[in-house]
Design a protein around this motif. Structure first.
Motif: not given
Length: 317
Positions: A3-4, A7-8, A10
């Motif tokens: 997920y991290k 993130k940009s 998502r």
């Protein structure tokens, strides 16, 4: 971690969907979790009172089985001590079991020093052991009360450490004060495990030499999967498991390291924390640490019982 990593972008990724393949069995298992049927076996009735040892002083009125049963019922049905006593008196009276129920004072006092047996055992050797911790609230004002009356929280909480295996069973449980960190609780958790395992897994909080030493002292062949931080450096020898993780992360990246080590299994312990708090709540009933430890152990034991009744088997669609 994925997920991290994404993130940009998502907002461009669709949410994953899953389908339960054993819905019939899982549905029946959920019904059985709420089954109100209670019975007393002949072995339980015979062991309800402890065997006299001949020691000086007044013998105990109730055995550990009786106190464990009371604690188990209290956690499952979210009852205070007095209501637990009344709840247990009802089926004992209806069934004419011929036993007396511990009063609320006896349940509270006996919970201070309570022998805890092994929570669960891995179904087969070579299991994956996953460890993590979460916070449980003891007492304190909630956010609404703080904002309404402009008072400080004054919260007190405990740290619950759980060890999960790949069949979702709780293998070890430990409750500590917030000052006890995750690596410090690892030796006590390992002492509760009497089955062999191949992989010890945890998040970045468990990165460090003390955790590696404690795990390898327990079983020398165990593969420790703990992600080191970005600024981690290899040791002088360069031949430890942690050094291998650092080299793999530098050469292949974090996502590739996760796939290679099977780090995605760590979501099992996150799921266990979620199930624990949804079923038993995120607050402690007892105020003293010894009783709180017994309370956490009873909850973990009940969670294993519920897990044994059935768990969903999902596939991604």
């Amino acid at each position: 971690m994925p997920y991290k990593h994404n993130k940009s972008r998502r907002h461009k990724i669709k949410k994953s969907r899953y389908q339960v393949t054993n819905w019939h069995d899982y549905n029946n298992g959920l019904r059985r979790r709420g089954d109100f049927t209670i019975w007393f076996t002949e072995e339980a009735i015979a062991g309800w009172r402890p065997i006299k040892t001949g020691a000086r002083g007044r013998p105990r009125e109730y055995s550990d089985i009786a106190i464990e049963t009371a604690g188990f019922i209290r956690q499952v049905f979210h009852l205070p001590l007095r209501q637990t006593e009344g709840f247990m008196n009802s089926p004992a009276r209806v069934m004419n079991a011929g036993i007396t129920i511990p009063d609320f004072s006896s349940i509270a006092k006996r919970s201070i020093v309570f022998p805890r047996h092994i929570l669960s055992k891995a179904k087969e050797a070579g299991s994956i052991v996953i460890v993590d911790s979460t916070g449980l609230k003891v007492y304190g004002k909630d956010e609404w009360h703080q904002e309404k009356h402009n008072v400080p929280a004054r919260r007190t909480w405990r740290r619950l450490h759980l060890v999960i295996v790949e069949n979702h069973n709780v293998l070890a449980c430990e409750l500590t004060t917030p000052e006890v960190g995750d690596p410090t609780a690892v030796p006590d958790l390992l002492d509760q495990i009497d089955t062999p395992f191949d992989i010890f897994m945890g998040d970045g909080a468990y990165d460090g030499e003390p955790v590696y030493k404690a795990v390898l002292a327990k079983q020398s062949h165990v593969h420790v999967v703990v992600p080191p931080p970005r600024n981690a450096v290899c040791s002088d020898a360069g031949d430890t498991q942690r050094d291998q993780h650092i080299q793999t992360l530098a050469e292949q990246g974090r996502i590739a390291w996760q796939r290679k080590t099977g780090y995605n299994f760590r979501n099992y312990v996150e799921l266990a924390m979620q199930r624990y708090k949804r079923i038993f709540g995120n607050t402690m009933k007892a105020r003293a640490l010894p009783q709180q430890k017994t309370e956490a152990w009873c909850s973990a034991s009940a969670l294993n019982r519920m897990t044994g009744l059935g768990m969903p088997v999902s596939i991604k669609i």
